[in-house]
Design a protein around this motif. Structure first.
Motif, short mmCIF file in Angstrom:
data_model
loop_
_atom_site.label_atom_id
_atom_site.label_comp_id
_atom_site.label_asym_id
_atom_site.label_seq_id
_atom_site.Cartn_x
_atom_site.Cartn_y
_atom_site.Cartn_z
N UNK A 1 19.61 40.14 25.24
CA UNK A 1 18.43 40.63 25.94
C UNK A 1 18.61 40.45 27.43
N UNK A 2 17.92 41.28 28.19
CA UNK A 2 17.99 41.19 29.63
C UNK A 2 16.79 41.83 30.28
N UNK A 3 16.65 41.64 31.59
CA UNK A 3 15.51 42.19 32.32
C UNK A 3 15.81 43.61 32.78
N UNK A 4 14.85 44.50 32.53
CA UNK A 4 14.95 45.90 32.94
C UNK A 4 13.69 46.25 33.70
N UNK A 5 13.84 46.87 34.86
CA UNK A 5 12.68 47.29 35.66
C UNK A 5 12.12 48.58 35.09
N UNK A 6 10.82 48.59 34.80
CA UNK A 6 10.17 49.76 34.22
C UNK A 6 9.01 50.21 35.10
N UNK A 7 8.83 51.52 35.18
CA UNK A 7 7.65 52.13 35.79
C UNK A 7 6.77 52.65 34.68
N UNK A 8 5.46 52.32 34.73
CA UNK A 8 4.57 52.73 33.65
C UNK A 8 3.14 52.80 34.16
N UNK A 9 2.29 53.46 33.35
CA UNK A 9 0.85 53.50 33.62
C UNK A 9 0.15 52.67 32.57
N UNK A 10 -0.52 51.57 32.98
CA UNK A 10 -1.10 50.61 32.05
C UNK A 10 -2.60 50.44 32.31
N UNK A 11 -3.33 49.94 31.33
CA UNK A 11 -4.77 49.69 31.54
C UNK A 11 -5.04 48.42 32.33
N UNK A 12 -3.99 47.72 32.77
CA UNK A 12 -4.16 46.52 33.57
C UNK A 12 -3.00 46.41 34.54
#
Length: 421
Positions: free
Chosen positions: A150-161
């Motif tokens: 496992x590793x860290x991946x930068x994600x762009x998303x639209x979230x309710x918080x």
């Protein structure tokens, strides 16, 4: 005489075209098989016209028809592996033993003998693809024994918080000032990382290849199940670059194998025609990469650096481009030129053109000695006419020997070059 018999005085290989049964019941009919061998000299083979056309289209070999139906003269076979052409499995065996070929591939890709014989367990395999499948599955299973990395991946998303960093610009342009959902960027700790993508994609490519042993197919499917949720790299897309570090150390053996699978399976990208899935490697490229990596290691005690495909010009005006395979560069000065040649001419003779080429390089860089490294032939030194007293050393490597023997030969070459008059 049937198609499966041998004809006296020729180099025919057996070929049996088996008809597929239309019924969906009953035993599975094996795919018809054509066997070739890496070679320079022409040999006669029986095969359908579509297979012969596919060999030419895929630049696997030179093929010309004879006056006998379905008989072709095949020459210039430089690739080894297996490929499916016109519903036939075409197997191409290397002259070099598979174990030695694997060791060369490993050395070329990692700069050291990372793929030792005892690591893979393919002693009975004569062909490249079964050996590759065994090796990859074994190393993948060992790498995944403790679960997927496992590793860290930068994600762009639209979230309710709000999570991570709020992307205000995207919030304004995409949401028109609405507070929800929130456009954010955040780091996620997941299995869908480059290392797992390479392993999964290689496993899926191997499962499509002809010739993978049935027992290995089952174990490869387990690898795929362990990596469920990981993204498969699309065919034709560039493979991600993975830098070795402590975090991915347990993948150190399987990642070069995965890269090898993806590189050799690029035959799948051929559009149209009769050529299907396959795994092929160019032997001249394997040999050149191996010699380059091994000589870089051998020259370390002597200082300087080995530079591949050194760009220069032969004429003062700079219009005649040259690129020696290898040069030994010390303090910015070319101290030696080495050209790498996989093949020799007929009857074991070295091509005269190779001597012309290395002589031109030596003249350009004002060298008294040039070196040609071959995969066959015999050692030879030629003194050329002229006032400069130019000598050309032609060195043959014994590819049937062990890697330790070969590295000793490279060390001897480095010593000879560094102490040349």
């Amino acid at each position: 005489m049937t198609a499966s018999t041998w004809r006296r005085g020729t180099a025919w290989q057996p070929y049996v075209a088996k008809r597929r049964l239309p019924s969906r019941t009953g035993p599975k009919v094996p795919t018809p098989r054509v066997e070739l061998r890496e070679a320079d000299q022409p040999t006669l083979h029986r095969m359908p016209r579509e297979v012969a056309a596919g060999l030419v289209a895929a630049r696997i070999a030179d093929v010309s028809p004879t006056f006998v139906a379905d008989e072709y003269r095949v020459s210039g076979v430089r690739k080894v592996g297996v490929v499916r052409i016109a519903e036939h499995d075409v197997w191409i065996r290397p002259k070099t033993p598979v174990r030695r070929l694997f060791a060369m591939l490993g050395y070329a890709r990692a700069g050291s003998a990372i793929w030792e014989d005892e690591d893979f367990g393919f002693a009975a395999d004569e062909d490249l693809v079964p050996a590759l499948a065994h090796a990859f599955e074994r190393q993948a299973s060992q790498a995944l024994a403790g679960g997927a990395l496992r590793g860290y991946v930068t994600r762009d998303d639209a979230l309710p918080l709000v999570r991570g960093r709020w992307r205000i610009g995207d919030q304004l342009t995409r949401r028109g000032g609405q507070p929800l959902p929130v456009e954010v960027s955040f780091d996620d700790y997941v299995e869908d990382i480059a290392e797992n993508q390479l392993v999964l994609t290689a496993a899926t490519r191997l499962l499509r290849l002809p010739g993978v042993p049935a027992d290995v197919v089952g174990r490869l499917r387990r690898v795929v199940r362990v990596l469920d949720g990981v993204t498969v790299i699309p065919v034709g897309a560039p493979a991600p670059v993975v830098r070795p570090d402590r975090r991915n150390a347990r993948y150190s053996a399987v990642l070069p194998l995965a890269s090898l699978v993806l590189a050799g399976a690029s035959i799948e990208q051929r559009a149209g025609s009769l050529v299907g899935a396959g795994f092929l490697v160019d032997m001249w490229s394997v040999f050149e990469d191996f010699v380059t990596a091994a000589l870089r290691e051998a020259f370390k005690p002597h200082g300087g650096e080995i530079v591949a495909q050194y760009a220069s010009t032969l004429d003062v005006e700079g219009t005649v481009k040259i690129a020696p395979d290898l040069v030994w560069l010390v303090d910015g000065e070319v101290r030696a030129c080495i050209d790498v040649k996989y093949k020799v001419e007929k009857h074991g003779q070295y091509p005269n053109a190779d001597v012309y080429q290395i002589a031109a390089y030596c003249r350009r860089f004002e060298l008294d000695v040039g070196y040609l490294v071959y995969a066959s032939g015999e050692d030879r030194v030629s003194s050329l006419h002229g006032t400069t007293g130019l000598r050309v050393h032609r060195v043959k490597l014994d590819l049937a020997g062990s890697i330790s023997t070969l590295t000793s030969e490279f060390a001897a070459i480095a010593n000879r070059v560094s102490t040349a008059d």
